[in-house]
Design a protein around this motif. Sequence first.
Motif, short mmCIF file in Angstrom:
data_model
loop_
_atom_site.label_atom_id
_atom_site.label_comp_id
_atom_site.label_asym_id
_atom_site.label_seq_id
_atom_site.Cartn_x
_atom_site.Cartn_y
_atom_site.Cartn_z
N ASN A 241 -1.40 5.24 -11.76
CA ASN A 241 -0.38 5.94 -10.76
C ASN A 241 -0.74 4.86 -9.64
OD1 ASN A 241 1.07 8.10 -11.45
ND2 ASN A 241 -0.83 8.95 -11.93
N LEU A 242 -1.93 4.51 -9.25
CA LEU A 242 -2.38 3.63 -8.01
C LEU A 242 -1.66 2.40 -8.22
CD1 LEU A 242 -5.73 4.82 -7.07
CD2 LEU A 242 -3.67 5.30 -6.03
N THR A 243 -1.87 1.54 -9.60
CA THR A 243 -1.11 0.28 -9.76
C THR A 243 0.29 0.39 -9.46
OG1 THR A 243 -2.72 -0.15 -11.55
CG2 THR A 243 -0.74 -1.30 -11.43
N ALA A 244 0.99 1.51 -10.16
CA ALA A 244 2.48 1.62 -9.64
C ALA A 244 2.75 1.83 -8.06
CB ALA A 244 3.11 2.60 -10.35
N LEU A 245 1.98 2.70 -7.35
CA LEU A 245 2.38 2.82 -5.94
C LEU A 245 2.04 1.47 -5.40
CD1 LEU A 245 0.38 6.27 -5.38
CD2 LEU A 245 2.72 5.63 -5.36
N TRP B 54 -0.98 -9.10 6.54
CA TRP B 54 -2.34 -8.32 6.27
C TRP B 54 -1.90 -7.16 5.41
CZ3 TRP B 54 -6.89 -8.04 4.89
CH2 TRP B 54 -7.58 -6.77 4.84
N PRO B 55 -1.03 -6.25 5.51
CA PRO B 55 -0.89 -5.25 4.42
C PRO B 55 -0.54 -5.66 3.20
CG PRO B 55 0.34 -4.73 6.69
CD PRO B 55 -0.14 -6.17 6.91
N ILE B 56 0.37 -6.92 3.13
CA ILE B 56 0.38 -7.40 1.55
C ILE B 56 -0.83 -7.85 1.08
CG2 ILE B 56 1.58 -9.28 0.52
CD1 ILE B 56 4.07 -8.89 2.53
N LEU B 57 -1.61 -8.52 1.41
CA LEU B 57 -2.72 -9.01 1.19
C LEU B 57 -3.94 -7.89 1.01
CD1 LEU B 57 -3.54 -12.20 3.39
CD2 LEU B 57 -3.00 -12.13 0.95
N ARG B 58 -4.02 -6.79 1.88
CA ARG B 58 -4.94 -5.87 1.45
C ARG B 58 -4.48 -5.01 0.24
NH1 ARG B 58 -3.77 -2.45 6.11
NH2 ARG B 58 -1.87 -1.87 4.92
N ASP B 59 -3.13 -4.69 0.24
CA ASP B 59 -2.37 -4.03 -1.13
C ASP B 59 -2.81 -5.00 -2.51
OD1 ASP B 59 -1.96 -1.85 0.45
OD2 ASP B 59 0.05 -2.12 0.40
N ALA B 60 -2.76 -6.30 -2.18
CA ALA B 60 -2.93 -7.25 -3.26
C ALA B 60 -4.34 -7.11 -3.85
CB ALA B 60 -2.53 -8.68 -3.21
N MET B 61 -5.35 -6.96 -2.81
CA MET B 61 -6.71 -6.85 -3.00
C MET B 61 -6.89 -5.63 -3.96
SD MET B 61 -8.78 -8.74 0.05
CE MET B 61 -7.88 -7.73 1.25
N LEU B 62 -6.33 -4.60 -3.16
CA LEU B 62 -6.43 -3.13 -4.12
C LEU B 62 -6.04 -3.18 -5.22
CD1 LEU B 62 -5.51 -0.87 -0.91
CD2 LEU B 62 -7.58 -0.80 -2.20
N LEU B 63 -4.63 -3.81 -5.38
CA LEU B 63 -4.09 -4.08 -6.89
C LEU B 63 -5.21 -4.72 -7.74
CD1 LEU B 63 -1.81 -3.56 -8.62
CD2 LEU B 63 -0.87 -5.78 -7.70
N PHE B 64 -5.83 -5.62 -7.39
CA PHE B 64 -6.72 -6.42 -8.04
C PHE B 64 -7.87 -5.68 -8.38
CE2 PHE B 64 -10.45 -9.31 -8.19
CZ PHE B 64 -10.44 -10.01 -9.25
N ALA B 65 -8.40 -4.84 -7.44
CA ALA B 65 -9.57 -4.12 -7.72
C ALA B 65 -9.39 -2.96 -8.82
CB ALA B 65 -10.07 -3.41 -6.44
N VAL B 66 -8.04 -2.43 -8.79
CA VAL B 66 -7.43 -1.35 -9.70
C VAL B 66 -7.52 -2.10 -10.92
CG1 VAL B 66 -5.86 0.00 -10.27
CG2 VAL B 66 -6.63 0.07 -8.12
N SER B 67 -6.87 -3.51 -11.22
CA SER B 67 -6.89 -4.09 -12.34
C SER B 67 -8.01 -4.41 -13.04
CB SER B 67 -6.20 -5.53 -12.13
OG SER B 67 -4.71 -5.31 -11.65
#
Length: 144
Positions: free
Chosen positions: A76-80, A114-127
């Motif tokens: 779910n978090l990946t999709a979000l 910054w928001p795009i990079l932050r979300d990309a880092m979160l996406l990497f962490a979830v991955s």
Amino acid sequence: MKHAVQMLLRLVIGGVFIWAGILKALDPAGFAQDIEAYQLLPYTLSVAAALYLPWLEIFCALALISGCWIKGAATNLTALLLIFIGALISAWWRGFDINCGCFSGASETGDYLWPILRDAMLLFAVSLLWILGDKHTDIHTRNE
């Protein structure tokens, strides 16, 4: 070591999404305005998303932290995150000067990198949770 990294990722990701979800849940009208500013959804869907998304973020974060339904929460978090990144890129591309809505009113308008990079880092962490995970990732399957 692998389980310590998983636990750290779960706590960090969970903490970020609990914080973001609570801030948005406390101001659903403001969050609805933030969503509406992207001009991607009709007004009624923007309002529905503003009421629903914060609680989905909080529920997924609690699932990660507790160790229950980790893979479902991560999915779910990946999709979000993919939706959030896509919406941010779309607004940036179209030249909008809006609040990202990521952490309620805490974000500056017009700041997209910054928001795009932050979300990309979160996406990497979830991955990483997926990569490090195995069939025994969730508490409920450890005894099998």
